[in-house]
Write an enzyme that holds these catalytic residues in place. Structure first.
Site, PDB file in Angstrom:
ATOM      1  N   CYS A 161       0.840  -1.289   0.353  1.00 37.40           N
ATOM      2  CA  CYS A 161       0.564   0.165  -0.430  1.00 37.40           C
ATOM      3  C   CYS A 161       1.146   1.835   0.150  1.00 37.40           C
ATOM      4  O   CYS A 161      -0.053   2.798   0.167  1.00 37.40           O
ATOM      5  CB  CYS A 161      -1.108  -0.317   0.921  1.00 37.40           C
ATOM      6  SG  CYS A 161      -1.893  -1.381   1.750  1.00 37.40           S
ATOM      7  N   HIS A 301      -2.142   8.068   6.531  1.00 43.17           N
ATOM      8  CA  HIS A 301      -1.851   7.269   6.010  1.00 43.17           C
ATOM      9  C   HIS A 301      -3.493   6.204   6.032  1.00 43.17           C
ATOM     10  O   HIS A 301      -4.562   5.831   5.631  1.00 43.17           O
ATOM     11  CB  HIS A 301      -1.039   6.015   5.858  1.00 43.17           C
ATOM     12  CG  HIS A 301      -0.938   4.153   5.511  1.00 43.17           C
ATOM     13  ND1 HIS A 301      -1.149   4.553   3.649  1.00 43.17           N
ATOM     14  CD2 HIS A 301      -1.312   3.696   5.293  1.00 43.17           C
ATOM     15  CE1 HIS A 301      -1.760   3.346   3.765  1.00 43.17           C
ATOM     16  NE2 HIS A 301      -1.732   2.667   4.726  1.00 43.17           N
ATOM     17  N   GLU A 312      -0.022   5.524  13.449  1.00 38.32           N
ATOM     18  CA  GLU A 312       0.549   5.981  13.010  1.00 38.32           C
ATOM     19  C   GLU A 312       0.387   7.900  13.419  1.00 38.32           C
ATOM     20  O   GLU A 312       1.161   8.900  13.342  1.00 38.32           O
ATOM     21  CB  GLU A 312      -0.141   6.312  11.444  1.00 38.32           C
ATOM     22  CG  GLU A 312       0.224   7.595  10.453  1.00 38.32           C
ATOM     23  CD  GLU A 312      -1.048   8.081   9.052  1.00 38.32           C
ATOM     24  OE1 GLU A 312      -1.498   7.229   9.216  1.00 38.32           O
ATOM     25  OE2 GLU A 312      -0.148   8.302   8.353  1.00 38.32           O
ATOM     26  N   LYS A 339      -9.191   7.858   3.139  1.00 39.62           N
ATOM     27  CA  LYS A 339      -9.600   6.543   2.838  1.00 39.62           C
ATOM     28  C   LYS A 339     -11.187   6.500   3.342  1.00 39.62           C
ATOM     29  O   LYS A 339     -11.760   5.298   2.775  1.00 39.62           O
ATOM     30  CB  LYS A 339      -8.678   5.690   3.305  1.00 39.62           C
ATOM     31  CG  LYS A 339      -7.413   5.189   2.595  1.00 39.62           C
ATOM     32  CD  LYS A 339      -6.552   4.191   3.148  1.00 39.62           C
ATOM     33  CE  LYS A 339      -5.640   4.696   1.833  1.00 39.62           C
ATOM     34  NZ  LYS A 339      -4.311   5.429   3.274  1.00 39.62           N
ATOM     35  N   HIS A 344      -9.504   1.914   0.217  1.00 42.55           N
ATOM     36  CA  HIS A 344      -8.107   2.152   0.400  1.00 42.55           C
ATOM     37  C   HIS A 344      -7.643   1.536  -1.108  1.00 42.55           C
ATOM     38  O   HIS A 344      -7.659   0.528  -1.722  1.00 42.55           O
ATOM     39  CB  HIS A 344      -8.090   1.474   1.392  1.00 42.55           C
ATOM     40  CG  HIS A 344      -6.324   0.638   1.900  1.00 42.55           C
ATOM     41  ND1 HIS A 344      -5.756   1.507   0.682  1.00 42.55           N
ATOM     42  CD2 HIS A 344      -5.433   0.093   2.930  1.00 42.55           C
ATOM     43  CE1 HIS A 344      -3.808   1.684   1.695  1.00 42.55           C
ATOM     44  NE2 HIS A 344      -4.166   0.714   2.267  1.00 42.55           N
ATOM     45  N   PHE A 405       2.038  -3.179   3.461  1.00 44.22           N
ATOM     46  CA  PHE A 405       2.730  -4.700   4.297  1.00 44.22           C
ATOM     47  C   PHE A 405       3.907  -5.056   3.933  1.00 44.22           C
ATOM     48  O   PHE A 405       4.571  -4.660   3.087  1.00 44.22           O
ATOM     49  CB  PHE A 405       1.498  -5.295   4.004  1.00 44.22           C
ATOM     50  CG  PHE A 405       0.546  -5.296   4.473  1.00 44.22           C
ATOM     51  CD1 PHE A 405      -0.040  -5.104   5.566  1.00 44.22           C
ATOM     52  CD2 PHE A 405      -0.897  -6.292   3.537  1.00 44.22           C
ATOM     53  CE1 PHE A 405      -1.477  -5.318   5.710  1.00 44.22           C
ATOM     54  CE2 PHE A 405      -1.773  -7.123   4.450  1.00 44.22           C
ATOM     55  CZ  PHE A 405      -2.627  -5.699   5.659  1.00 44.22           C
TER      56      PHE A 405
END
Lengths: 417, 82
Positions: A161, A301, A312, A339, A344, A405
């Protein structure tokens, strides 16, 4: 940055996407198929493209490209035209000074799985000859490179991502190191499929709010239960200052800082200490120089996973406290989690959200974060809720984060033009 | 199942037009795949694969190189389906 292009669940181009985003529109809906019943999926909703690529591309282009590469072509062509670079391929750019960096998190998965069905059910003779060039993860990069006539290199960043943001990191570095004058950089993803929905579901990374899909993507909400899959592409034209100024280009914003750091922690969840994310932000802010002290907006994010958003948010406050000189100042910076409306976009997210950060600087509006029923008290940032928040006049900068990831952390700092 | 040459031509033309984006009337029997229609080897294999599917015939790889024109392909398919 002189050109922006996108195709997203909110719109088939940048203006329609941005208008829907500021209006707080949700693009998430229950899928018009029987996948959940057929395969036992826990999630039967996603954010699919608003405008099908087939409505924009020729029939031959659609036949010869995986959907991810089709979306990349749509976004790259809009960005190219927006930058006023002339007719494709090449335009006013020396082809040997023009590069492409187009990332994807998953690549040509639809082509791959369809081809496997063909082999299994009907034998190898029925395979189409372009199967491999369509499924390979550099397919979008190659297609865009051919379309634009880029001869200084066509690269594919693959960092889950973070892929779309890593494309901008690499693109900025190609220009700074002197390997190109113009780089078309971005990301593309077309991976909404029972296999990915099932696998992300198995990780408990996906929202299962089947009764209310349009409000399922809830970053920073106490009730958040995972991300919502989206698809699409974003592309930005990065141009050296000399090249842009020599041709009198309109400049949307400056990419002044690009940071990249890896967790070396786990293949899936982020390092709970947030140190890898913090290092990426620090690096980007350090490179940004004086612009770091005027960061006035963050596009986070924030995917709406229970663990990820908080890690985050803490790292953002720490990074901005250093850049702005105090924790109090850091806690005032408006943070948007877009998002909540787009879903996403995986490997496209970093590129599309960088476009949002640039447009926020242009219009002096931080987009809203929708679907927060009750703000998680652990989130200390100043989250922009429900409606856009005005940003100050004068020179300001914005920070965009994207993490993937595998512990891939990217941070980008944009300065107003 | 035997196919009529006219039907095969029409079906093949549809596949070629779809693959290449050529105008309908650009595809005629005497046209050479490589020299006139500028179809490269991978596109030719795509057309062959789709034609095999459509007409239920097998066109072996070593027969493909002998299919110079559209009419050659029509004749092969009609013969193979006879």
């Amino acid at each position: 940055m002189t050109g922006l292009g996108a195709t997203t669940p909110l719109g088939g181009d940048v203006p329609s996407t941005w208008a829907a985003l500021l209006a707080g529109v949700s693009s998430v809906h229950t899928l018009d198929n029987t996948w959940a019943e057929d395969y036992g999926l826990t999630c039967d909703f996603a954010a699919t493209l608003k405008t099908a690529a087939a409505a924009v591309l020729t029939r031959q282009e659609v036949r010869r490209a995986d959907p991810s590469a089709q979306y990349a072509l749509v976004a790259a062509r809009e960005a190219w035209a927006d930058a006023g670079l002339g007719p494709r391929p090449g335009g006013v750019v020396d082809p040997e000074r023009l590069a492409v960096v187009m990332g994807s998190g998953i690549g040509g998965i639809q082509t791959m799985l369809d081809a496997w069905d063909t082999v299994r059910e009907r034998g190898a003779r029925r395979l189409m000859p372009l199967t491999v060039p369509m499924l390979m993860p550099n397919s979008a990069s190659a297609q865009v490179g051919i379309d634009l006539g880029a001869r200084a290199g066509a690269h594919a960043t693959v960092s889950a991502c973070a892929s779309g943001a890593e494309a901008l990191v690499l693109g900025a570095r190609l220009i700074r190191a002197g390997f190109a004058d113009v780089v078309v950089a971005g990301g593309a993803e077309a991976a909404i499929h029972p296999l990915t929905l099932g696998s992300f579901g198995k990780m408990q990374a996906l929202s299962t709010r089947r009764e209310a899909p349009e409000t399922a993507s809830r970053p920073y909400c106490v009730t958040r239960d995972g991300f919502v899959m989206g698809e699409g592409a974003g592309a930005l034209v990065l141009e050296s200052a000399e090249h842009a100024q020599a041709r009198g280009a309109r400049i949307w914003a400056w990419l002044v800082g690009a940071g990249s750091a890896s967790d070396a922690y786990d293949v899936a969840p982020p390092d709970p200490s947030g140190q890898g994310q913090l290092r990426a932000m620090r690096q980007a802010l350090a490179e940004a120089g004086p612009a770091a002290a005027r960061v006035a907006h963050v596009n986070a994010h924030a995917t709406a996973t229970p663990a990820g958003d908080g890690i985050e948010a803490r790292a953002i406050v720490d990074a901005l406290a250093e850049a702005l000189g105090s924790r109090e100042a850091a806690l005032q910076v408006p943070v948007s989690a877009t998002k909540s409306m787009t879903g996403h976009l995986l490997g496209a997210a970093g590129a599309v959200e960088s476009i949002f950060a640039v447009l926020a600087l242009r219009d002096r509006l931080a987009p809203p974060t929708t679907n927060i029923v009750e703000l998680d008290p652990a989130i200390e940032c100043s989250v922009v809720r429900d409606s856009p928040r005005p940003l100050p006049a004068g020179p300001i900068a914005a920070l965009n984060n994207a993490f993937g990831f595998g512990g891939h952390n990217m941070a980008l700092v944009f300065d107003s033009a | 199942m035997a196919h009529e040459a006219n039907d095969v031509f029409d079906g093949l033309k549809e596949i070629i037009v779809d693959e290449t984006g050529l105008a309908d009337d650009a595809v005629t029997g005497e046209k050479s795949f490589s020299d006139d229609l500028l179809i490269d080897s991978l596109s030719m294999m795509t057309i062959v694969t789709l034609a095999e599917d459509k007409f239920g015939v097998e066109i072996p790889d070593d027969a493909v190189k002998d299919l110079a024109t559209v009419q050659d392909a029509v004749d092969f398919i009609v013969g193979a389906s006879a």
